[in-house]
Design a protein around this motif. Sequence first.
Motif, PDB file in Angstrom:
ATOM      1  N   MET A   1       0.828  -1.211   0.000  1.00 26.75           N
ATOM      2  CA  MET A   1       0.000   0.000   0.000  1.00 26.75           C
ATOM      3  C   MET A   1       0.863   1.263   0.000  1.00 26.75           C
ATOM      4  O   MET A   1       0.505   2.277  -0.610  1.00 26.75           O
ATOM      5  CB  MET A   1      -0.927  -0.007   1.207  1.00 26.75           C
ATOM      6  CG  MET A   1      -2.034  -1.052   1.161  1.00 26.75           C
ATOM      7  SD  MET A   1      -3.230  -0.801  -0.186  1.00 26.75           S
ATOM      8  CE  MET A   1      -2.658  -2.056  -1.365  1.00 26.75           C
ATOM      9  N   LYS A   2       2.001   1.227   0.684  1.00 28.01           N
ATOM     10  CA  LYS A   2       2.905   2.383   0.668  1.00 28.01           C
ATOM     11  C   LYS A   2       3.460   2.610  -0.729  1.00 28.01           C
ATOM     12  O   LYS A   2       3.611   3.764  -1.172  1.00 28.01           O
ATOM     13  CB  LYS A   2       4.042   2.162   1.662  1.00 28.01           C
ATOM     14  CG  LYS A   2       3.632   2.324   3.119  1.00 28.01           C
ATOM     15  CD  LYS A   2       4.830   2.150   4.048  1.00 28.01           C
ATOM     16  CE  LYS A   2       4.427   2.369   5.503  1.00 28.01           C
ATOM     17  NZ  LYS A   2       5.577   2.181   6.437  1.00 28.01           N
ATOM     18  N   ILE A   3       3.777   1.534  -1.440  1.00 26.40           N
ATOM     19  CA  ILE A   3       4.265   1.673  -2.818  1.00 26.40           C
ATOM     20  C   ILE A   3       3.185   2.305  -3.693  1.00 26.40           C
ATOM     21  O   ILE A   3       3.464   3.196  -4.510  1.00 26.40           O
ATOM     22  CB  ILE A   3       4.678   0.297  -3.374  1.00 26.40           C
ATOM     23  CG1 ILE A   3       5.879  -0.251  -2.598  1.00 26.40           C
ATOM     24  CG2 ILE A   3       4.996   0.387  -4.856  1.00 26.40           C
ATOM     25  CD1 ILE A   3       6.261  -1.673  -2.994  1.00 26.40           C
ATOM     26  N   MET A   4       1.939   1.869  -3.519  1.00 24.59           N
ATOM     27  CA  MET A   4       0.842   2.416  -4.312  1.00 24.59           C
ATOM     28  C   MET A   4       0.516   3.857  -3.924  1.00 24.59           C
ATOM     29  O   MET A   4      -0.052   4.600  -4.725  1.00 24.59           O
ATOM     30  CB  MET A   4      -0.407   1.537  -4.142  1.00 24.59           C
ATOM     31  CG  MET A   4      -0.248   0.129  -4.708  1.00 24.59           C
ATOM     32  SD  MET A   4      -1.666  -0.952  -4.376  1.00 24.59           S
ATOM     33  CE  MET A   4      -2.976  -0.084  -5.210  1.00 24.59           C
ATOM     34  N   ALA A   5       0.866   4.252  -2.693  1.00 18.59           N
ATOM     35  CA  ALA A   5       0.551   5.609  -2.233  1.00 18.59           C
ATOM     36  C   ALA A   5       1.647   6.609  -2.546  1.00 18.59           C
ATOM     37  O   ALA A   5       1.393   7.827  -2.548  1.00 18.59           O
ATOM     38  CB  ALA A   5       0.307   5.589  -0.720  1.00 18.59           C
ATOM     39  N   ASP A   6       2.857   6.140  -2.809  1.00 19.29           N
ATOM     40  CA  ASP A   6       3.983   7.046  -3.012  1.00 19.29           C
ATOM     41  C   ASP A   6       3.901   7.737  -4.369  1.00 19.29           C
ATOM     42  O   ASP A   6       3.267   7.251  -5.311  1.00 19.29           O
ATOM     43  CB  ASP A   6       5.307   6.281  -2.908  1.00 19.29           C
ATOM     44  CG  ASP A   6       5.628   5.893  -1.477  1.00 19.29           C
ATOM     45  OD1 ASP A   6       4.999   6.471  -0.561  1.00 19.29           O
ATOM     46  OD2 ASP A   6       6.478   4.999  -1.278  1.00 19.29           O
ATOM     47  N   GLY A   7       4.583   8.862  -4.477  1.00 17.32           N
ATOM     48  CA  GLY A   7       4.699   9.559  -5.751  1.00 17.32           C
ATOM     49  C   GLY A   7       3.629  10.605  -5.974  1.00 17.32           C
ATOM     50  O   GLY A   7       2.654  10.750  -5.213  1.00 17.32           O
TER      51      GLY A   7
ATOM     52  N   ALA B   1      -4.847   4.031  -0.953  1.00 16.62           N
ATOM     53  CA  ALA B   1      -3.708   3.315  -0.376  1.00 16.62           C
ATOM     54  C   ALA B   1      -3.193   4.025   0.873  1.00 16.62           C
ATOM     55  O   ALA B   1      -2.813   3.374   1.857  1.00 16.62           O
ATOM     56  CB  ALA B   1      -2.597   3.176  -1.413  1.00 16.62           C
ATOM     57  N   ARG B   2      -3.177   5.349   0.870  1.00 17.56           N
ATOM     58  CA  ARG B   2      -2.708   6.089   2.050  1.00 17.56           C
ATOM     59  C   ARG B   2      -3.608   5.812   3.255  1.00 17.56           C
ATOM     60  O   ARG B   2      -3.130   5.633   4.376  1.00 17.56           O
ATOM     61  CB  ARG B   2      -2.664   7.582   1.743  1.00 17.56           C
ATOM     62  CG  ARG B   2      -1.668   7.965   0.648  1.00 17.56           C
ATOM     63  CD  ARG B   2      -1.545   9.477   0.504  1.00 17.56           C
ATOM     64  NE  ARG B   2      -0.674   9.831  -0.604  1.00 17.56           N
ATOM     65  CZ  ARG B   2      -1.103  10.209  -1.800  1.00 17.56           C
ATOM     66  NH1 ARG B   2      -2.404  10.278  -2.033  1.00 17.56           N
ATOM     67  NH2 ARG B   2      -0.246  10.506  -2.761  1.00 17.56           N
ATOM     68  N   THR B   3      -4.907   5.819   3.026  1.00 18.78           N
ATOM     69  CA  THR B   3      -5.836   5.537   4.121  1.00 18.78           C
ATOM     70  C   THR B   3      -5.653   4.120   4.637  1.00 18.78           C
ATOM     71  O   THR B   3      -5.684   3.865   5.849  1.00 18.78           O
ATOM     72  CB  THR B   3      -7.290   5.733   3.648  1.00 18.78           C
ATOM     73  OG1 THR B   3      -7.450   7.070   3.176  1.00 18.78           O
ATOM     74  CG2 THR B   3      -8.264   5.470   4.778  1.00 18.78           C
TER      75      THR B   3
END
Length: 663
Positions: free
Chosen positions: A639-645, A652-654
């Motif tokens: 989820m962190k990978i999907m939230a980054d950038g 994903a951040r939630t």
Amino acid sequence: MSSSQRPTDLSYGSGGHPGISGISGISGISGISGISGISGISTNLNDTNSNSTNSALSPIAILTPTSASTLYASPDSANGQHFFGAKSEPEDGDGAGSGDSVTAIPSFTEPLKKKQKRNKPTLSCYECVERKTKCDRGRPHCLACIKRQTECKYAHVANLLEETSRSATNGRRMTKPPKKKVTMSGMKPSIPNIAERGILTGRAAIRGSVALSTGLLSNVSLSRPTASNVFGIGSEHPFANYWTCEGGLPEVIGVLPEKLQADILLSQYYECVDPVYPIIDRHNFYLEYEHFWSLRDPEKTDAAFVGLLFTMMALGTQFVSTTNPKDRKQTSEFYASAGNQALRMFSYLNTASLHSVQAMVLVGYFLINDNHASDGWAFSGLLLRQAYAMGLHRDPNIVTPNASEFEKQQRRKLWQAVLVQDTFLTVLLSLPPNATHTDVKVEDFHDDPASFGDSSPTDIAYIRGSWMLANLVQETISSPRSLDVPICSTQRQKSKLVADFRAVYRSFPDVFRSWDQESIAQLACSNKRVVRQTLFLSSNYYHNLMLVHASESPDVPVNVRATLEAAHEAITSFFVLFTLFDTEARVWWVFHHRAFLEALCIGGVLREAGRDPATADQFLRDPLFARAKADITRMVQIMKIMADGEYGSDDARTRVAVLSEFL
């Protein structure tokens, strides 16, 4: 145009799109026929005593609700195929009229004795007995009556027997919410499934008709529900308006990309979407596709096919990895808007065809992937109404007896797609199922190559497996969860349900069952289609098995170990998909949201196990609990990978914030 592709006029009102005026360019759509198959109702009452002096009149035949199996029929159903039938009731006594004078005549032959009825009380409710449907004998209302929204009453003797035997373990599902029971954490559960309680600690539990809060979590606070946005995601309108009132279908066709670009997007659709949802036969579609490009007159084009074409390109665009997410989102939404406009030109709300229903199925998947779960859920309601109206829920041998075997199989395949979409939405959102009335049999979806165009045996097995699983889930999981009723009220019932799920799993081909991460990575080099099907089917199966094991009632505790085992298998499917197909794992909302719910379930089990003094020591030493915690950690990392950038996902951040509470 084949019989299965002819549009069916649903006669909901006057022709055309309701409430839209001034739109031109709709002429050229032909073949709309009226509803048939309702006339010709006959009652063949046979007088069994025609030789009697005064034969008794048979009672008037009454049409029961079960005899009205459909209100709509396809164009081929009018050839003497009636859906309303009347039964003549048997006469009482021996057939003599009440006014007959009968003189007894000695006879050496013994008269035939009446067949003695069994002296057994009726335990099912009156409504199910009248309709001759299966009754679960739940109190105060059985699930069948809840689905039909009919009054549920039992005979007095049935209620007496129920009261006396209620304490015994009889495997009967009770639709009355059970008494609250203290869990292993010392708290009274408000939700009868530990898989759905993990997120509610320290947060406001949103309950009610809008569905379970955990299934709707995305990028807004659970404590701030709003009436304007049911599911809290995708608040803007899903279809941007680029169209004029005068443009009509030619305006929509005019925004098509060059054929080369369209070919690329369709190729992407068949590479990424079709393996998971094999709805549209590739060979027949490309025949119509090439014919479409050869046409010079847009007015002669089937608007439903144009809508289907644009929707397929919109889905294909979602899986393109050569552009940035922002441009990809804008382009795909533009194509989806064009597809919706073409369906409006087809008047899809009062007219239906195979192409229009196929397009509506794909629109639903597009909306869900595009972070519009609210709109996807609402659109699926329209889809189901139109599928019912077309008679897709009926056996094609009944409603289209003169169609070719290929056309019948296409109808079965399309109904399976509607059913599967309805099932996964009801499971993920904890809402009531809708695709519950059908007589289409999975067994009729056979593997005759002459009936399937270019479908492979693996595709057919995948469709059948998904179909059987969806049927079982709708019957046993979807309805109870939508009412916060325990899935199983007794241990015997739970064991039987687990055995049913395992029987369905054993029916899957070996290629879908016998795999590990190493073997499936090797298979991805040669057959990515089978890999996608394997991961989706495994995730779906183990997620539902997890819900069964996690269910609890006053007499049935949570099976902690089995819940963690099933959740691990389900979430591992997502981990493998993310490893092999990174872009696709980001796009498929159904897959990564299902994995998020599995992580929530694991977290809820671990939290309650850690609080219980009886399991605290085991919690620290047991490798199963250590692996479960590692699954949550891995999910947070993804989820962190999907939230980054710059284009990271708010969802994903939630999810990272929520799952981190368990670590």
